[in-house]
Design an enzyme around this catalytic site. Structure first.
Site, PDB file in Angstrom:
ATOM      1  N   LYS A  75      11.125  -9.741   0.979  1.00 56.76           N
ATOM      2  CA  LYS A  75      11.873  -8.529   0.626  1.00 56.76           C
ATOM      3  C   LYS A  75      11.326  -7.366   1.430  1.00 56.76           C
ATOM      4  O   LYS A  75      10.137  -7.050   1.377  1.00 56.76           O
ATOM      5  CB  LYS A  75      11.775  -8.191  -0.862  1.00 56.76           C
ATOM      6  N   GLU A 126      -2.565  -6.131  -1.152  1.00 56.22           N
ATOM      7  CA  GLU A 126      -3.209  -5.150  -0.267  1.00 56.22           C
ATOM      8  C   GLU A 126      -2.642  -3.803  -0.668  1.00 56.22           C
ATOM      9  O   GLU A 126      -1.482  -3.496  -0.403  1.00 56.22           O
ATOM     10  CB  GLU A 126      -2.903  -5.484   1.195  1.00 56.22           C
ATOM     11  N   CYS A 143      -2.574   3.098   4.661  1.00 62.96           N
ATOM     12  CA  CYS A 143      -3.315   2.863   3.422  1.00 62.96           C
ATOM     13  C   CYS A 143      -4.821   3.013   3.606  1.00 62.96           C
ATOM     14  O   CYS A 143      -5.534   3.330   2.654  1.00 62.96           O
ATOM     15  CB  CYS A 143      -2.987   1.483   2.860  1.00 62.96           C
ATOM     16  N   GLU A 188      -4.285   9.233  -3.295  1.00 67.08           N
ATOM     17  CA  GLU A 188      -3.763   8.872  -1.983  1.00 67.08           C
ATOM     18  C   GLU A 188      -2.558   9.743  -1.649  1.00 67.08           C
ATOM     19  O   GLU A 188      -1.519   9.658  -2.296  1.00 67.08           O
ATOM     20  CB  GLU A 188      -3.370   7.393  -1.970  1.00 67.08           C
TER      21      GLU A 188
END
Length: 726
Positions: free
Chosen positions: A417, A493, A527, A624
């Protein structure tokens, strides 16, 4: 920040000139026809500001400043006083032009200084006392020291200034009019390059767009734009590629969604639609999983020799390499990252990763193990089955390679996906996989949204394994769905808040450049970005100044334009999220060194932003941001920075910049992160495992370690009679 933005909000540029000229006309009428007493002047100034406020509401529907708060603020009183000084100068000095020409110079200078102080005072109206102190001690000082010419030279103001003051001079003396015209002509002929930081800090980049649209037809004003970041606002370059694949790939065929629905994928440079892509949901996931299950249980892929699988993967890598430029253009168009990054770095990395895993296909084997008795023991490493994979939008094709490569090398089938923001490149390269000879049903690609297609994939009982790259919050949901279904194993992850530690012995210039790259690479949408820049106190001040200067020089613009370092953020949601974090940093007391706002009026561009004096408990140091926002923190010694660097829920990566081997050895072992880069950052070789500690996920991508995610280990024990040896 511009005066207009603070007073009127995100007003359309085409209305700015109307507000300027209309309010200026009111001002001139009062000052030259009615105002001959201080009381009349005060009323004229009051009416001037009220009329600006009312007109802004009429045009835009709202403002960012409460009128009552503005009128009772000390800064508004200062603004009124400055305006009175300005009008006194105009009334009592300018008539002297008819008799003493030199008075024009004095009067003109006082009018300009009055305008500077007045606009600065109004701009700060209604703000906190702490921020006003910063304005007066820092920004006001810089405004004066940079000089009056830098102010009036700015294109957004020069049109209003020339119209207003020039009209006054023409009313007084024709010779002064000619002299004024010559000064203006000479002024623009000089082509003085003023510091870009100055223009950003005091006038806002909305003014740049206003000036570009309003004055772009005037030749001598065009020269200004090369010295500003307005280059990012040029008309977007037409991508050298078209969209050919916008459907779902199921069982080797490109098909419409079962529902017939589509969704738009947008160009982040403009917010305009690139294409309408088939929107997969649970029914499409069912079809894709059924195709993958049949291909695994009955098809040729797991039954091929490993060497045959390897050859198909190598042919695919060759095709990607052949179509490198086309794929890179599509990736940039859909994602917004610089084309030079896509074409020279990322697509070649995709090729390298598939060749790497193609090489592993015929080297996956088990062991022969000795047991305590007459038994022959061996292990078999078998493909796990149907792998469900969900990839993010920040590196669409790299994440495609990180996940599909090892899964196929091990003999699995895949249902992938894509992120709804970036579905196009995966569909294109999947077509190349079919062209390379991949059997039908081995790779299925479904474009769709997380709550529908993503949730259905995670919950599906016929999916044997999940792999996900994305946010920690979504990772939690995926683990829960996997556990509630068939307890399928999951590799994750996830997010990060990686420290980048600059030690006291560092070469500051090199450290600044590497820290800049560690944070701003890929628009900050990484990230593992080095988003907490810890700098030793001995080099802190020097580092901050140089980091600020480097950020102001960063080239932001159309990602298809050569030399662009930073393109737009991915979409409106991420764009707004980043701006909220920037506001949070300012409100919490961090010092905004540069940037801090959007760039332009369309698309999702954000100024490269640097904060200093950041504390560990601020949101910009804890959460973040996923954007071009650098937070610089100060530390005293290694014990302190180790404690602070590890004081986070994340543990994805870390960077260390030092010339001392002992310091490097200490930090590489003390930092709780899956990757520690020493005097480098973002090195993503195909052979190097990547993954996180703590809430940055579990499992590893890339290298030999990732193969374990897609293999089952089976022990086979056979009894032996009268073995020759044990």
């Amino acid at each position: 920040m511009s005066l207009i933005k603070h007073l009127y909000g995100d007003i359309e540029p085409k209305f700015m000139s109307l507000i300027f000229c209309w309010s200026a006309t009111i001002s001139e009428i009062f000052s030259y026809t009615a105002c001959r007493q201080l009381s009349q002047m005060f009323f004229a100034i009051f009416f001037f500001h009220i009329s600006e406020y009312i007109l802004a509401i009429a045009i835009h529907g709202k403002t960012n400043v409460n009128l009552s708060s503005l009128l009772i603020s000390k800064n508004y009183l200062l603004a009124m006083i400055c305006s009175l000084v300005e009008y006194i100068v105009e009334i009592y000095f300018f008539p002297g032009l008819k008799e003493h020409w030199w008075i024009s110079n004095v009067g003109l200078l006082m009018v300009i200084i009055g305008e500077i102080i007045r606009k600065l005072a109004i701009e700060t109206a209604g703000r906190s006392f702490t921020h006003l102190i910063k304005i007066h001690h820092e920004e006001h000082h810089k405004l004066v020291t940079h000089g009056v010419y830098a102010y009036i030279r700015h294109p957004s103001y020069c049109g209003f200034f020339i119209w207003s003051v020039g009209t006054q001079i023409m009313l007084c003396n024709p010779l002064s009019t000619l002299a004024f015209a010559l000064v203006v002509w000479r002024f623009f002929q000089q082509r003085i390059r003023y510091e870009e930081l100055f223009l950003r800090q005091f006038f806002g980049l909305e003014y740049e767009e206003y000036a570009r649209r309003t004055f772009s037809g005037i030749p001598f004003l065009k020269r200004i734009y090369r010295y500003s970041t307005a280059a990012a606002l040029e008309d977007p370059i037409k991508p050298p590629v078209s969209v050919e694949y916008d459907k779902l790939l199921i069982n080797g065929q490109f098909v419409d969604a079962a529902s017939g629905k589509t969704f738009p994928t947008l160009d982040p440079r403009t917010g305009e639609v690139i294409a309408h892509v088939a929107e997969g949901d649970a029914e499409d996931i069912n079809r894709a999983v059924a195709a993958a299950r049949k291909a695994f249980d009955e098809g040729p892929w797991p039954r091929m020799t490993a060497y045959e699988r390897s050859k198909i993967m190598l042919r695919f890598a060759d095709l990607v390499e052949k179509h490198n430029d086309e794929i890179a253009a599509l990736e940039t168009w859909d994602n917004g990252k610089p084309y030079e990054q896509s074409v020279n770095v990322e697509i070649p990395m995709v090729v390298r990763i598939f060749r790497y895993y193609a090489g592993w296909a015929d080297k996956i084997h088990g062991l022969t193990i000795r047991a305590d008795g007459p038994h022959h023991v061996q292990t078999l490493h078998e493909p796990i089955g149907v792998a469900g994979q969900i990839i993010p939008w920040n590196f669409p094709l790299l994440m495609f390679a990180w996940k599909v490569g090892p899964a196929l090398a091990c003999g699995n089938t895949v249902v992938l996906k894509t992120a709804e923001q970036t579905p196009l490149s995966a569909l294109l390269v999947s077509k190349l996989f079919l062209e390379a000879g991949l059997p039908s049903g081995v790779l299925n690609v479904v474009s769709g949204f997380g709550p529908t297609a993503g949730a259905a994939l995670c919950s599906h009982m016929d999916v044997d394994k999940l792999a996900f790259t994305g946010s920690t919050e979504t990772g939690r949901v995926i683990l829960e769905l996997a556990a509630k279904s068939n307890l399928k194993p999951v590799t994750l992850e996830l997010g990060g808040k990686s420290p980048f530690i600059v030690c006291e012995d560092a070469d500051v210039d090199k450290a600044v450049e590497l820290a800049h790259y560690a944070l701003f690479f890929n628009q900050g949408q990484c990230c593992c970005a080095g988003s907490r820049t810890f700098v030793h106190e001995k080099v802190y001040d020097e580092f901050v100044e140089k980091a600020k200067a480097r950020a102001t020089k960063r080239t932001v613009g159309d990602p298809f334009k050569s030399g662009t370092e930073q393109g737009p953020q991915i979409d409106a949601e991420q764009f707004k999220k980043i701006l909220r974090y920037i506001r949070s940093g300012t409100e919490s007391g961090a010092k905004l060194e540069t940037g801090g706002d959007k760039l332009g009026t369309k698309g999702y561009y954000i100024q490269p932003t640097v904060f200093s004096d950041v504390k560990d408990d601020m949101l910009i140091a804890k959460e973040e941001i996923f954007g071009p926002v650098q937070s610089i923190l100060k530390f005293k010694d290694l014990d302190e920075v180790i404690r602070r660097a590890n004081n986070t829920r994340y543990g994805l990566a870390a960077g260390v910049f030092t010339q001392n081997l002992d310091t490097a050895n200490t930090l590489m072992r003390a930092l709780r992160a899956g990757t520690v880069w020493i005097n480098c950052f973002d090195v993503f070789d195909a052979t190097i495992p990547f993954g996180g500690y703590k809430m940055s996920g579990h499992g590893r991508e890339k290298g030999e370690y990732s193969l374990k995610n897609y293999l089952q280990v089976k022990a086979v024990v056979t009894a032996m009679k009268n073995p020759a040896w044990l």
